[in-house]
Design an enzyme around this catalytic site. Structure first.
Site, PDB file in Angstrom:
ATOM      1  CG  HIS A 262      -1.769   1.134   1.487  1.00 27.57           C
ATOM      2  ND1 HIS A 262      -3.118   1.044   1.096  1.00 27.57           N
ATOM      3  CD2 HIS A 262      -1.861   2.348   1.908  1.00 27.57           C
ATOM      4  CE1 HIS A 262      -3.674   2.383   1.155  1.00 27.57           C
ATOM      5  NE2 HIS A 262      -2.845   2.924   1.588  1.00 27.57           N
ATOM      6  CD  GLU A 263       1.399   3.590   3.716  1.00 27.61           C
ATOM      7  OE1 GLU A 263       1.352   4.642   2.876  1.00 27.61           O
ATOM      8  OE2 GLU A 263       0.423   3.487   4.333  1.00 27.61           O
TER       9      GLU A 263
ATOM     10  CG  HIS B 108       0.374   6.269  -0.672  1.00 25.36           C
ATOM     11  ND1 HIS B 108      -0.817   7.092  -1.243  1.00 25.36           N
ATOM     12  CD2 HIS B 108      -0.170   5.774   0.382  1.00 25.36           C
ATOM     13  CE1 HIS B 108      -1.869   6.870  -0.643  1.00 25.36           C
ATOM     14  NE2 HIS B 108      -1.806   5.902   0.497  1.00 25.36           N
TER      15      HIS B 108
HETATM   16 ZN   LIG Z   1      -2.976   5.268   1.733  1.00 27.35          ZN
END
Ligand SMILES: [Zn+2]
Length: 705
Positions: free
Chosen positions: A496-497, A500
C-alpha cells in the site's frame, strides 16, 4: 499524501512584525537549511540538522515568501499567468524545504524539542494560510487572470492549476462582500466550537461506560482479552472484577467471543446509544445545529447544499454521482447480507437456540461461520512473510511492472539510523528518486503507516529535480534469532505505502502545487495491494523463512476465500453510514432536522435490514462532523477504482508492460495536475465500473433464500 502543504501554506506570510523588522539576524552559516545540502542526491543532511535550526529556517522562509507575494501584488504591470500564477507557484522555496523535512521528522523521529517547535509553528502556519487567503490585492490579481484566461493560451495543466487556485480562494469567501465575509467568519467560529463539543461528548460517553462482569461471564473469551478487562477494572478501582468498555478493542472481542446473549446486548446498546442518552453529553441538538450551520454557510457561498460544496473538488463532482454509486452497491449488498443472516440463523437453530438473530448477535455467529468456512490462521501464515522476502518480492513486482530497479544506498544520510535507503532507477538507468523505508516501531514514531516526501518532484529552470520519498511502518519486530515475520495485513500495508511512493517517484508535475482529489488519492496505494495477494505473486515471494519452501496452495486458496467473509454485512453497515452522511448534507438551508426520527425514517426508507445497525449512528458519527462530512463514501469510491484498475491488468496479464506504462503515464505522472475522472478514463478507456469490486467481495452471488 504527496504534499504536506498546499500552495497557500508555503507561499508567503504577512508576518508584519517580521516584515517590518530592520535588523534581521545575520544568516547562520552553520544552519544546513541556509546553504545547499551537499549530500548524495541532495537528500537532507539529517546528521547535520539540529533542532535549533528549524525555527530560524521557518521564519526566514516565511519572510522570503511574504516578500515574493508583496512583489506580485505591487507589480504595476497587468496580471498575467506568468507574473501572477507562476510567480505564486514558485514562491516560498525555503519554507517548502524546511516544512517537508520538519513535519516528516516530527512524525517518524520526534523528541521533546521537535514537539515544542510543532506547538510553536502550527498556529503560525495557520495564520500564514489565513493571511494569504484574505489578501485582497493578491486575490484581485488571480481573479483578473482567471477572468481573462482566454488571452493567455493556457495548456490543460496551466488551466487546471489556475482553476483550482482561484477556486480555493473563492471557496474561502474571497468573492463575498465584507458583510457576508463577517457572517461567514461567525458561522465558521460557531461550527468550530460545536464540532469540538461533539467529539468531546463522544469521548466522554465512551470513557464513562463500563460493563463489569464476574468470573462466570468470561467463558469463551481469549486470555489476552480477559487480562485487559481485568486491568481496565483495576484501573477503575474494581480490582478482582473484569470491565468491558465501548472502545472498539474492548467491545468487539467481547461481541465476537462471548456466548452470553444478554451481556452482548447490554454492551451493544450502550455502544449504539453514545451521545443519545439525554444527559449533558447528548449530541442530538449539536448535530442538528452543525447540519444547519453548514447548510447556511454554503448557501452564502452560492452552493445548493453542503454536499455540492464538498464534492465540487472531488472526483465524484456532485451528490447525484455519489448516490448513484451507493444505491447501486446497496442493491447488491442487501441480498448478500440477507443470505448471511440465514446462514447464521441456521447455526442458531442447529444449536437449539429458540430466537431470531439480533444485531448484537452478529459478531458471535459470524465468527462461528468464519471458523467453519474460511479459517485462516495468522501463525500459520507468518513464516511465509519474512520482512526481507516481502520487501524483495515487492521490488521484483515493481521491476516486472515498470522496469525500474531498486538498489540499496550506503553512505547517504538517513532520516533515522534504522531506516533503509534505496536508489530507484528508471528503465534507462537514470536516477528517479531516493526511497527510504523505515520498518519497525520506536518511541519517537507515530502509530500506523504512511508515505511522505522529504522533497517532492519539481522543476527548476526547466529541469526536473528528483524526489526524496519515505515510507514509514510499525511492523512486527524480529525477536531473538527469529527474523521479522509479518502478518498478511502488514505485507499488504507494505505494498500500500509503496503504491503511494510510486505516485511520488513517477510524478512529472511542472508546477509545485498539485490538487489531488480526496476520493482519488488512495487509488495508487490500494491498487498496489492487489499484487500482494495474487497467487502468482505469492508463489514468487511468500517462502518459508526456514526451508525456503513456497507457500502451500491450500493457504493461497484460504487467503483468497477469506476475502469473501462477512462482506454482505461489512458493505451494508458501511453503506448505511455513507448514505446517512449524504442525506444530512444534501439538505438545503434552513435544514431543520430532528436527528433521531430523521435517522430512523431514512433507514426504513432505504430498507436497512433489522439485523444490521449502521456502522455509525448519528450521535457518534465523528467522520461527518470533522473532515469526512459528505465524504464517508470516499472509501468505497476508491475501492471501486482500485478493483476496476486492477481488472485492467488482469485482462492483459498482471505484469503486462503496456498496461503498466499506460497507468504510469496517464495516472502516476499526472496525479494532481489533471481532472481525476479524465485521468482514469485515459488509462481505462472508459469510466470506472463496479463489477470488479462486486466480484472481489463476493457480492455478485445470488441470494439463496
Ligand atoms: Zn494510503
Amino acid at each position: 499524501m504527496r504534499k504536506i502543504f498546499n500552495l497557500l501554506l508555503i507561499s508567503g506570510l504577512l508576518l508584519l512584525s517580521l516584515a517590518g523588522c530592520k535588523n534581521e539576524p545575520a544568516t547562520d552559516t552553520t544552519n544546513p537549511f541556509f546553504s545547499s545540502y551537499s549530500t548524495p542526491y541532495d537528500v537532507p543532511p539529517f546528521d547535520r540538522i539540529r533542532a535549533k535550526d528549524y525555527m530560524p529556517a521557518f521564519e526566514k522562509g516565511m519572510q522570503e515568501g511574504k516578500a515574493e507575494i508583496d512583489k506580485i501584488v505591487s507589480d504595476k504591470s497587468d496580471p498575467t499567468f506568468k507574473n501572477t500564477i507562476e510567480a505564486l507557484d514558485s514562491s516560498g522555496k525555503l519554507l517548502t524545504e524546511v516544512s517537508q523535512v520538519f513535519f516528516s521528522q516530527s512524525s517518524a523521529n520526534t523528541n521533546d524539542s521537535l514537539q515544542q517547535i510543532e506547538v510553536e509553528i502550527s498556529p503560525k502556519m495557520a495564520a500564514y494560510q489565513d493571511e494569504i487567503l484574505l489578501n485582497k490585492g493578491l486575490f484581485q490579481k488571480i481573479k483578473t487572470v482567471y477572468d481573462n484566461q482566454d488571452k493567455f493560451n493556457l495548456d490543460p495543466a496551466q488551466k487546471f492549476l489556475l482553476d483550482n487556485l482561484y477556486k480555493s480562494f473563492v471557496r474561502n469567501g474571497a468573492n463575498l462582500s465584507q458583510q457576508d465575509q463577517d457572517t461567514l467568519k461567525e458561522l465558521n467560529q460557531k461550527l468550530s466550537v460545536l464540532t469540538v463539543k461533539f467529539s468531546q461528548n463522544v469521548l466522554a460517553e465512551t470513557n464513562d461506560y463500563k460493563m463489569y462482569v464476574t468470573k462466570d461471564d468470561l467463558a469463551g473469551l481469549p486470555d489476552a482479552v480477559i487480562a485487559t478487562a481485568a486491568e481496565t477494572a483495576k484501573e477503575a478501582g474494581h480490582e478482582g472484577e473484569w470491565a468491558f468498555t465501548t472502545q472498539r478493542p474492548s467491545i468487539f472481542p467481547f461481541m465476537t467471543y462471548s456466548p452470553n446473549r444478554e451481556l452482548r446486548k447490554k454492551i451493544f446498546d450502550a455502544y449504539i446509544n453514545r451521545g443519545n442518552n439525554g444527559n449533558q453529553y447528548d449530541n442530538n441538538k449539536i448535530l442538528a445545529d452543525i447540519v444547519q450551520l453548514r447548510a447556511r454557510r454554503v448557501k452564502l457561498l452560492g452552493y445548493k447544499t453542503h454536499a455540492d460544496y464538498v464534492l465540487e473538488v472531488r472526483m465524484a463532482k456532485n451528490p447525484a454521482n455519489v448516490f448513484d454509486l451507493l444505491d447501486n452497491l446497496w442493491s447488491k449488498a442487501i441480498p448478500v447480507a440477507k443470505s448471511e443472516v440465514s446462514e447464521m440463523q441456521k447455526i442458531i437453530d442447529q444449536e437449539g437456540g429458540d430466537f431470531k438473530l439480533q444485531p448484537s448477535d452478529w459478531w458471535y455467529y459470524a465468527e462461528k461461520l468464519r471458523k467453519k468456512k474460511y479459517d485462516l490462521n495468522d501463525s500459520e501464515l507468518r513464516p511465509y512473510f519474512k520482512l526481507e522476502n516481502v520487501r524483495d518480492g515487492l521490488f521484483t513486482v515493481a521491476n516486472k511492472l515498470f522496469g525500474i530497479t531498486i538498489t540499496p544506498l550506503t553512505d547517504i544520510p538517513k532520516p533515522h539510523p534504522d531506516a533503509q535507503a534505496y536508489d530507484v532507477k528508471d528503465t534507462d538507468g537514470s536516477h528517479l528518486g531516493v526511497l527510504y523505508m523505515d520498518f519497525h516501531p520506536r518511541g519517537s514514531k507515530q502509530q500506523g503507516a504512511w508515505c511522505g516526501e522529504y522533497r517532492s518532484y519539481h522543476v527548476v529552470d526547466n529541469k526536473g529535480v528528483a524526489p526524496v520519498v519515505t515510507t514509514v511502518f510499525n511492523f512486527t519486530n524480529p525477536s531473538g534469532d527469529q527474523p521479522a515475520l509479518l502478518s498478511l495485513e502488514e505485507a499488504s500495508t507494505m505494498y500500500h505505502e509503496f503504491g503511494h511512493a510510486l505516485d511520488a517517484l513517477f510524478s512529472k508535475s511542472r508546477y509545485n502545487e498539485t490538487y489531488i482529489a480526496w476520493d482519488f488519492v488512495e487509488l495508487p496505494s490500494q491498487l498496489m495491494e492487489h499484487w500482494a495477494t495474487e497467487p502468482e505473486v505469492l508463489r514468487m515471494y511468500a517462502r518459508n523463512y526456514k526451508t525456503n519452501e513456497p507457500i502451500p496452495e491450500s493457504l493461497i486458496k484460504k487467503i483468497k476465500n477469506s476475502g469473501y467473509f462477512n462482506q454482505g454485512f461489512e458493505t451494508t453497515e458501511y453503506l448505511a453510514a455513507s448514505l446517512l452522511d449524504m442525506k444530512y448534507y444534501t439538505l438545503e438551508a434552513p435544514a431543520n432536522v430532528e436527528v433521531q426520527p430523521f435517522e430512523k425514517n431514512y433507514f426504513e426508507q432505504i430498507g436497512l435490514i433489522p439485523e444490521i445497525v449502521s456502522r455509525y449512528r448519528s450521535t457518534y458519527f465523528l467522520h461527518i462532523v470533522g473532515g469526512y462530512d459528505a465524504g464517508y463514501y470516499s472509501y468505497i469510491w476508491a475501492a471501486v477504482l482500485d478493483n476496476d484498475a486492477f481488472e485492467a491488468f488482469k485482462e492483459k496479464g498482471i505484469f503486462n508492460r503496456d498496461v503498466a506504462d499506460s497507468y504510469r503515464k496517464n495516472i502516476l505522472e499526472k496525479n494532481g495536475t489533471e481532472d481525476a475522472m479524465q485521468m482514469f478514463v485515459n488509462f481505462r478507456g472508459r469510466k470506472p465500473e463496479i463489477e470488479p469490486l462486486l466480484k472481489n467481495r463476493g457480492l455478485l452471488q445470488q441470494t439463496k433464500d
